[in-house]
Design a protein around this motif. Structure first.
Motif, PDB file in Angstrom:
ATOM      1  N   GLY A 147       0.771  -1.239   0.000  1.00 59.59           N
ATOM      2  CA  GLY A 147       0.000   0.000   0.000  1.00 59.59           C
ATOM      3  C   GLY A 147       0.800   1.285   0.000  1.00 59.59           C
ATOM      4  N   HIS A 148       2.116   1.198  -0.212  1.00 60.40           N
ATOM      5  CA  HIS A 148       2.952   2.391  -0.198  1.00 60.40           C
ATOM      6  C   HIS A 148       3.070   2.996  -1.604  1.00 60.40           C
ATOM      7  CE1 HIS A 148       4.022   1.516   3.924  1.00 60.40           C
ATOM      8  NE2 HIS A 148       4.353   0.293   3.568  1.00 60.40           N
ATOM      9  N   GLU A 149       3.382   4.277  -1.637  1.00 61.37           N
ATOM     10  CA  GLU A 149       3.635   4.984  -2.901  1.00 61.37           C
ATOM     11  C   GLU A 149       5.120   4.824  -3.213  1.00 61.37           C
ATOM     12  OE1 GLU A 149       3.936   9.607  -4.235  1.00 61.37           O
ATOM     13  OE2 GLU A 149       2.156   9.066  -3.032  1.00 61.37           O
ATOM     14  N   VAL A 150       5.430   4.046  -4.248  1.00 57.03           N
ATOM     15  CA  VAL A 150       6.805   3.576  -4.455  1.00 57.03           C
ATOM     16  C   VAL A 150       7.421   4.144  -5.729  1.00 57.03           C
ATOM     17  CG1 VAL A 150       8.278   1.548  -4.723  1.00 57.03           C
ATOM     18  CG2 VAL A 150       6.286   1.443  -3.222  1.00 57.03           C
ATOM     19  N   THR A 151       8.674   4.582  -5.590  1.00 58.91           N
ATOM     20  CA  THR A 151       9.511   4.975  -6.726  1.00 58.91           C
ATOM     21  C   THR A 151      10.712   4.042  -6.770  1.00 58.91           C
ATOM     22  OG1 THR A 151       8.860   7.294  -6.559  1.00 58.91           O
ATOM     23  CG2 THR A 151      10.894   6.830  -7.756  1.00 58.91           C
ATOM     24  N   LEU A 152      11.062   3.590  -7.973  1.00 59.32           N
ATOM     25  CA  LEU A 152      12.228   2.724  -8.166  1.00 59.32           C
ATOM     26  C   LEU A 152      13.254   3.479  -8.995  1.00 59.32           C
ATOM     27  CD1 LEU A 152      13.580  -0.083  -7.921  1.00 59.32           C
ATOM     28  CD2 LEU A 152      12.328  -0.765  -9.982  1.00 59.32           C
ATOM     29  N   TRP A 153      14.452   3.657  -8.435  1.00 59.90           N
ATOM     30  CA  TRP A 153      15.507   4.411  -9.118  1.00 59.90           C
ATOM     31  C   TRP A 153      16.511   3.472  -9.764  1.00 59.90           C
ATOM     32  CZ3 TRP A 153      20.879   4.761  -7.920  1.00 59.90           C
ATOM     33  CH2 TRP A 153      21.568   5.734  -8.670  1.00 59.90           C
ATOM     34  N   GLU A 154      16.760   3.697 -11.059  1.00 59.20           N
ATOM     35  CA  GLU A 154      17.750   2.937 -11.817  1.00 59.20           C
ATOM     36  C   GLU A 154      18.828   3.901 -12.299  1.00 59.20           C
ATOM     37  OE1 GLU A 154      20.230   0.946 -14.203  1.00 59.20           O
ATOM     38  OE2 GLU A 154      18.870  -0.006 -12.775  1.00 59.20           O
ATOM     39  N   TYR A 155      20.104   3.577 -12.011  1.00 57.87           N
ATOM     40  CA  TYR A 155      21.174   4.550 -12.299  1.00 57.87           C
ATOM     41  C   TYR A 155      21.482   4.673 -13.790  1.00 57.87           C
ATOM     42  CZ  TYR A 155      24.959   1.198 -13.203  1.00 57.87           C
ATOM     43  OH  TYR A 155      25.765   0.229 -13.737  1.00 57.87           O
ATOM     44  N   LYS A 156      21.181   3.652 -14.588  1.00 55.57           N
ATOM     45  CA  LYS A 156      21.382   3.752 -16.030  1.00 55.57           C
ATOM     46  C   LYS A 156      20.125   4.289 -16.700  1.00 55.57           C
ATOM     47  CE  LYS A 156      24.811   0.108 -16.854  1.00 55.57           C
ATOM     48  NZ  LYS A 156      25.060  -1.191 -17.545  1.00 55.57           N
ATOM     49  N   LYS A 157      20.255   5.431 -17.338  1.00 54.53           N
ATOM     50  CA  LYS A 157      19.098   6.061 -17.969  1.00 54.53           C
ATOM     51  C   LYS A 157      18.482   5.158 -19.029  1.00 54.53           C
ATOM     52  CE  LYS A 157      17.669  10.475 -20.005  1.00 54.53           C
ATOM     53  NZ  LYS A 157      18.138  11.819 -20.420  1.00 54.53           N
ATOM     54  N   SER A 158      19.312   4.508 -19.822  1.00 58.65           N
ATOM     55  CA  SER A 158      18.808   3.645 -20.891  1.00 58.65           C
ATOM     56  C   SER A 158      18.026   2.460 -20.331  1.00 58.65           C
ATOM     57  CB  SER A 158      19.965   3.140 -21.750  1.00 58.65           C
ATOM     58  OG  SER A 158      20.905   2.418 -20.965  1.00 58.65           O
ATOM     59  N   TYR A 159      18.503   1.895 -19.203  1.00 59.17           N
ATOM     60  CA  TYR A 159      17.791   0.747 -18.645  1.00 59.17           C
ATOM     61  C   TYR A 159      16.519   1.177 -17.920  1.00 59.17           C
ATOM     62  CZ  TYR A 159      17.144  -3.997 -16.953  1.00 59.17           C
ATOM     63  OH  TYR A 159      16.633  -5.246 -16.722  1.00 59.17           O
ATOM     64  N   ALA A 160      16.522   2.380 -17.341  1.00 56.33           N
ATOM     65  CA  ALA A 160      15.292   2.910 -16.740  1.00 56.33           C
ATOM     66  C   ALA A 160      14.188   3.013 -17.800  1.00 56.33           C
ATOM     67  CB  ALA A 160      15.553   4.269 -16.110  1.00 56.33           C
ATOM     68  N   LYS A 161      14.566   3.432 -19.001  1.00 60.32           N
ATOM     69  CA  LYS A 161      13.590   3.515 -20.094  1.00 60.32           C
ATOM     70  C   LYS A 161      13.069   2.136 -20.479  1.00 60.32           C
ATOM     71  CE  LYS A 161      15.330   7.767 -22.251  1.00 60.32           C
ATOM     72  NZ  LYS A 161      15.987   8.354 -23.462  1.00 60.32           N
ATOM     73  N   ILE A 162      13.954   1.151 -20.493  1.00 60.72           N
ATOM     74  CA  ILE A 162      13.546  -0.222 -20.811  1.00 60.72           C
ATOM     75  C   ILE A 162      12.584  -0.754 -19.748  1.00 60.72           C
ATOM     76  CG2 ILE A 162      14.391  -2.606 -20.978  1.00 60.72           C
ATOM     77  CD1 ILE A 162      16.931  -1.432 -22.280  1.00 60.72           C
TER      78      ILE A 162
ATOM     79  N   GLU B 177      17.269  13.047  -7.849  1.00 58.70           N
ATOM     80  CA  GLU B 177      16.552  14.048  -7.059  1.00 58.70           C
ATOM     81  C   GLU B 177      15.064  13.725  -7.015  1.00 58.70           C
ATOM     82  OE1 GLU B 177      16.120  18.886  -6.461  1.00 58.70           O
ATOM     83  OE2 GLU B 177      17.112  18.098  -8.254  1.00 58.70           O
ATOM     84  N   THR B 178      14.499  13.337  -8.144  1.00 57.23           N
ATOM     85  CA  THR B 178      13.087  12.938  -8.180  1.00 57.23           C
ATOM     86  C   THR B 178      12.846  11.768  -7.237  1.00 57.23           C
ATOM     87  OG1 THR B 178      12.832  13.675 -10.466  1.00 57.23           O
ATOM     88  CG2 THR B 178      11.235  12.056  -9.659  1.00 57.23           C
ATOM     89  N   ALA B 179      13.778  10.816  -7.250  1.00 61.37           N
ATOM     90  CA  ALA B 179      13.630   9.634  -6.399  1.00 61.37           C
ATOM     91  C   ALA B 179      13.789   9.959  -4.922  1.00 61.37           C
ATOM     92  CB  ALA B 179      14.651   8.578  -6.807  1.00 61.37           C
ATOM     93  N   SER B 180      14.615  10.951  -4.591  1.00 61.30           N
ATOM     94  CA  SER B 180      14.961  11.221  -3.189  1.00 61.30           C
ATOM     95  C   SER B 180      14.107  12.296  -2.536  1.00 61.30           C
ATOM     96  CB  SER B 180      16.436  11.642  -3.102  1.00 61.30           C
ATOM     97  OG  SER B 180      17.276  10.681  -3.676  1.00 61.30           O
ATOM     98  N   PHE B 181      13.532  13.186  -3.315  1.00 63.94           N
ATOM     99  CA  PHE B 181      12.850  14.349  -2.752  1.00 63.94           C
ATOM    100  C   PHE B 181      11.546  13.971  -2.052  1.00 63.94           C
ATOM    101  CE2 PHE B 181       9.770  17.853  -3.210  1.00 63.94           C
ATOM    102  CZ  PHE B 181      10.420  18.809  -2.438  1.00 63.94           C
ATOM    103  N   ASN B 182      11.385  14.488  -0.818  1.00 64.20           N
ATOM    104  CA  ASN B 182      10.129  14.395  -0.078  1.00 64.20           C
ATOM    105  C   ASN B 182       9.672  12.949   0.118  1.00 64.20           C
ATOM    106  OD1 ASN B 182       7.979  15.561   1.332  1.00 64.20           O
ATOM    107  ND2 ASN B 182       6.665  15.603  -0.500  1.00 64.20           N
ATOM    108  N   LYS B 183      10.603  12.087   0.499  1.00 67.75           N
ATOM    109  CA  LYS B 183      10.281  10.681   0.753  1.00 67.75           C
ATOM    110  C   LYS B 183      10.362  10.391   2.253  1.00 67.75           C
ATOM    111  CE  LYS B 183       9.694   9.384  -3.555  1.00 67.75           C
ATOM    112  NZ  LYS B 183       9.748  10.695  -4.211  1.00 67.75           N
ATOM    113  N   HIS B 184       9.479   9.524   2.700  1.00 67.86           N
ATOM    114  CA  HIS B 184       9.528   9.101   4.104  1.00 67.86           C
ATOM    115  C   HIS B 184      10.661   8.103   4.335  1.00 67.86           C
ATOM    116  CE1 HIS B 184       5.130  10.236   3.714  1.00 67.86           C
ATOM    117  NE2 HIS B 184       5.555  10.990   4.713  1.00 67.86           N
ATOM    118  N   MET B 185      10.958   7.307   3.293  1.00 70.86           N
ATOM    119  CA  MET B 185      11.958   6.255   3.445  1.00 70.86           C
ATOM    120  C   MET B 185      12.718   6.076   2.140  1.00 70.86           C
ATOM    121  SD  MET B 185      11.325   2.293   4.719  1.00 70.86           S
ATOM    122  CE  MET B 185      10.801   2.822   6.379  1.00 70.86           C
TER     123      MET B 185
END
Length: 332
Positions: free
Chosen positions: A23-38, A65-73
């Motif tokens: 039930g959490h609002e989740v963001t997944l960060w991938e360091y490779k831009k090309s693989y994040a798109k995949i 920054e998008t992944a880290s900003f205003n996150k509880h965890m």
């Protein structure tokens, strides 16, 4: 809660899905831009976690920054040797109300710090209660398929440990709490070195007796060094100690056991690592353990043997003979 998982390997992807299902609002960060798109396009981590769909509600991004900003965890699922560089970027953002949870199982080879210590060292004004770890016998390949699993959430502050426990707990992912953060981290990191040794046993076809000896005396070494470094003895008989050691030494999913097995078959370390998509944490951790043992004069013969085989290219058969013919000892 708003949670980001930093690192889209198999374990990071698995935990992102688990947290979403909780039930959490989740963001997944991938360091490779090309693989994040995949990942965004296919909603499947075909390299690290094939066959498991990533729900469309999970946001996947390359922007830290998008992944880290205003996150509880923030869940740190990055190989241990890269954590500090990511933290250098994160500390530029607002993390004042964020809990950092490490799920990495390694020791930084240059500083000889655990990941919780790296967090504290790099982000100077963070308070210890804002740091936690999650560790235990938990392969992504099984947790992602909801196979019953038990792990430990630890922090120096029990309320933080219980917060992490409640955040991750599901019907198939049971979480215990602990305040022995160092014990949980050392258990999770050092068992990877022993697992390489267990893999060498498999590759060299020594047998079950040898593997049982490696595992049993391995936990004695883990405990001896961990206790010297400030951990509690009982932690090493629990999930993050003996539990994680068993699964990592025995499982076909274990990357560290696989590295050892290939070494035992006569392959070169550089060739083995070149052929792998994922990181075997025990390889670099063996360097850290070797240094820690020397600095503190703590006897770790199996870890030392693994180091010699990996980095001094010593023959596994000869090293095993030397282990067996050391001076007689008491098991106490």
């Amino acid at each position: 809660m708003r949670i980001s998982v930093l690192g889209a390997g198999g374990w990071g992807t698995t935990l992102a899905i688990l947290l979403h299902l909780n039930g959490h609002e989740v963001t997944l960060w991938e360091y490779k831009k090309s693989y994040a798109k995949i990942l965004n396009r296919h909603r499947e981590n075909k390299i690290y976690l094939p066959g498991i769909k990533i729900p469309k509600e999970i946001s996947i991004t390359h922007d830290l920054e998008t992944a880290s900003f205003n996150k509880h965890m923030l869940v740190i699922a990055i190989p241990s040797q890269f954590v500090r560089n990511v933290l250098k970027e994160i500390k530029k953002f607002d993390y004042k109300n964020t809990t950092f949870v490490s799920v990495a199982k390694g020791i930084e080879k240059k500083s000889l710090m655990t990941i919780s210590q790296v967090i504290k060292d790099e982000i100077k004004d963070i308070q210890s209660p804002a740091i936690g770890v999650l560790s235990g016998p938990s392969h992504a390949e099984e947790v992602s398929r909801k196979i019953p699993t038990a792990v430990v959430a630890a922090s120096t502050d029990i309320s933080t440990a219980k917060q992490i426990q409640a955040t991750f707990m599901t019907s198939y992912f049971r979480v215990y709490s602990s305040t022995d953060i160092l014990g949980v981290e050392y258990g999770g990191a050092l068992k990877n070195v022993i697992a390489i040794g267990a893999g060498i046993v498999d590759g060299a076809k020594f047998g079950d007796n040898t593997k049982a000896a490696i595992m049993t005396r391995g936990i004695a070494e883990i405990s001896r060094l961990g206790i010297y470094l400030g951990a509690r003895p009982e932690t090493f008989s629990g999930l993050s100690g003996m539990g994680d050691l068993i699964v990592t030494c025995m499982s076909r999913h274990s990357r560290n056991r696989y590295v050892g097995e290939q070494i035992g078959k006569g392959k070169k370390l550089k060739d083995i690592l070149k052929s792998m998509n994922m990181v075997a944490e025990g390889v670099e951790t063996s360097k850290a353990v070797h240094q820690l043992s020397k600095e503190h004069e703590v006897e770790t013969p199996i870890c030392s043997a693994v180091y010699q085989i990996l980095f001094e290219e010593r023959d596994p058969i000869k090293v095993t003979y030397e282990l067996m013919t050391r001076d007689m000892k008491s098991e106490d």
